[in-house]
Design an enzyme around this catalytic site. Structure first.
Site, PDB file in Angstrom:
ATOM      1  N   THR A   1      -6.049   9.244  -5.313  1.00 35.52           N
ATOM      2  CA  THR A   1      -5.962   9.423  -3.862  1.00 35.52           C
ATOM      3  C   THR A   1      -5.100  10.625  -3.497  1.00 35.52           C
ATOM      4  OG1 THR A   1      -6.209   7.044  -3.600  1.00 35.52           O
ATOM      5  CG2 THR A   1      -5.379   8.246  -1.707  1.00 35.52           C
TER       6      THR A   1
ATOM      7  N   GLU B   1       0.836  -1.209   0.000  1.00 34.80           N
ATOM      8  CA  GLU B   1       0.000   0.000   0.000  1.00 34.80           C
ATOM      9  C   GLU B   1       0.870   1.260   0.000  1.00 34.80           C
ATOM     10  OE1 GLU B   1      -3.117   0.449  -0.327  1.00 34.80           O
ATOM     11  OE2 GLU B   1      -3.857   2.121   0.877  1.00 34.80           O
TER      12      GLU B   1
END
Lengths: 315, 315
Positions: free
Chosen positions: A185, A133
């Site tokens: 994001t 991630e």
């Protein structure tokens, strides 16, 4: 270690933030998700052999591909020198607010562990999934934790002790709609305020407390109301989400109790207390987008008790 | 309305904030507290006839005395024209962080309602008690709500819907110490930051979520740890509390699981999981203050399920 020849794992989509719970709350849904297949190769380290379903957008670079970073992290943890070839089947849309990068990282970590005979526990795979991630969006566990463990999670750090499962209300049903408008994001983070007033902090802590209280009491109406009480993140991001105000009204008209942005968006998540309502709300939201000329995918689903899972192991 | 001739009510001390839950969490303890006696007089409105135990410090002015403001508010609500004479027996030290003004306001509201034959429910007395509190420290319910209803309360506003009772862990015991160093609430508010970073907001919401989760799970150790995770309020107020760092160490050495400032201080509240531990911790904290030349009062107690109560009604 008992090595297997091939392994395949699935990791589900996740809805992070739950409105007021920015960066600390998240939940796993049953599907869609990403599937990762791994097998041994001669060259050392993990390599991406093939990606399906990403429209050619994901990087193959081992240091930038989240699945590959997570796979290499597991190999390092286990001190395995042999190489691994990865096939990633993207079931999740990219940059849609459904935890796409977390799902790839978690599926890869789980698959490589299974390939090596599953020596690591799910909890022990957390750091590897976080490494994956981190390759794209920072070392956050708000998507990774529910993806890996399932259910609704409270995440206050990146250690095992920082992850808490919360109860899943019996009558909680979700309606999701993803308009075809990518929201990276990084962009969604850049619009957030650096600082907030003490008054807003008090409101935000109160909202989060009400979310946790409502989850324990199984009160879906109170849950939806508390989730929507976010004064900090939604106001800052609202302009990135097409028709947010209209979609909230559409969802409510169709019976939803509330609506929040899923993760960094643009997926919207409506809270419902019956399966039929969730189905109706999903349909109504998709129709409203399409009427406005915006392609959209909708689904109605529930929280998944189980998170990521190994689908197949070939000895 | 069936009028009585005299009534007396008691309202307990409260511990607000519980560390990370600034302005939203609070709990009632069994004692000490304030007692208010009321009887009819000829002059209209409520008047303070006598105050015992305040060292002459509380105002008698009907618009500034919290008990009197709350009493007048109840009389107005009930449209009662006759006057009421108030005797306030202060059991709580002033400006000590134990909800002194809330206790006086709540006891007065309850006593006047009893004098009038108890036409109002406890919930209906909330606005009157808030009027009393507002006379000295703003319209907050974080002390008033636990004082009036008892238990541990989550307060996110001043309406009935904004007040939620949370579970009381079976093994929760408290040790309180109040050094003789007044900390006026206004001063303790003035040192708070106007704004905080988004990062601190995330930590603070996470801490509050862990508090609520720990209360539901009855996990006192997790509760203490979560309460202590406050990054915003304690750091700003620490310098107003004598020997805060030392007292936390003293409490821990004596077996406490954590320690927070009670309300705006200077009372400190240590979290324990056994009666004997709380007794030992209270003694150790008092001894440490006295050794440093600071007079202090300590007590060990539990959360009170019941809040304020009517003690006597003379028909």
């Amino acid at each position: 270690m008992t090595m297997n020849t091939r392994a395949e794992a699935f990791a589900p989509a996740t809805v992070a933030n739950l409105g007021v719970g920015f960066d600390i709350l998240g939940l796993a849904i049953s599907e869609p998700g990403d599937t990762v297949r791994v097998e041994w190769t001669d060259a050392p380290g993990a390599h991406v052999a093939r990606i399906e379903g990403d429209g050619g957008l994901l990087p193959l670079d081992p240091e930038k591909n989240t699945a590959c970073v997570a796979a290499n992290s597991v190999l390092n943890l286990l001190d395995v020198k042999q190489g691994v070839s990865i096939t990633l089947l993207k079931g999740l849309p990219l940059a849609s607010g459904l935890g796409s990068s977390s799902a790839s990282a978690v599926a890869a970590a789980l698959a490589v562990n299974a390939l090596c005979g599953s020596p690591l526990s799910t909890m022990e795979l957390l750091p590897a999934a976080l490494d994956g991630e981190a390759a794209v969006s920072g070392r956050h566990a708000d998507n990774v934790a529910p993806c890996l463990f399932g259910g609704i999670t409270l995440v206050t750090g990146i250690e095992a002790d920082d992850i808490h499962r919360l109860p899943i209300p019996e009558a909680l049903y979700l309606a999701l709609v993803t308009p075809d408008v990518p929201v990276p994001t990084a962009l969604a983070r850049s619009v957030l305020p650096d600082s907030i007033s003490l008054r807003d902090m008090v409101a935000q802590t109160g909202g989060v407390a009400r979310v946790v209280d409502a989850l324990y009491r199984g009160d879906v109406a109170a849950l939806a109301c508390a989730m929507e009480s976010d004064r900090v993140v939604e106001p800052a991001r609202a302009h990135l989400m097409p028709m947010l105000v209209e979609m909230r009204a559409v969802a409510r008209s169709a019976g939803a109790l509330g609506l929040v942005i899923s993760g960094a968006g643009p997926t919207l998540c409506a809270i419902c207390d019956a399966a039929k309502t969730a189905e109706r709300v999903a349909g109504a939201m998709q129709a409203a987008y399409e009427q406005a000329g915006i392609a959209a995918v909708s689904r109605h689903t529930r929280v998944s008790e189980t998170g990521a899972k190994v689908l197949q192991i070939d000895a």
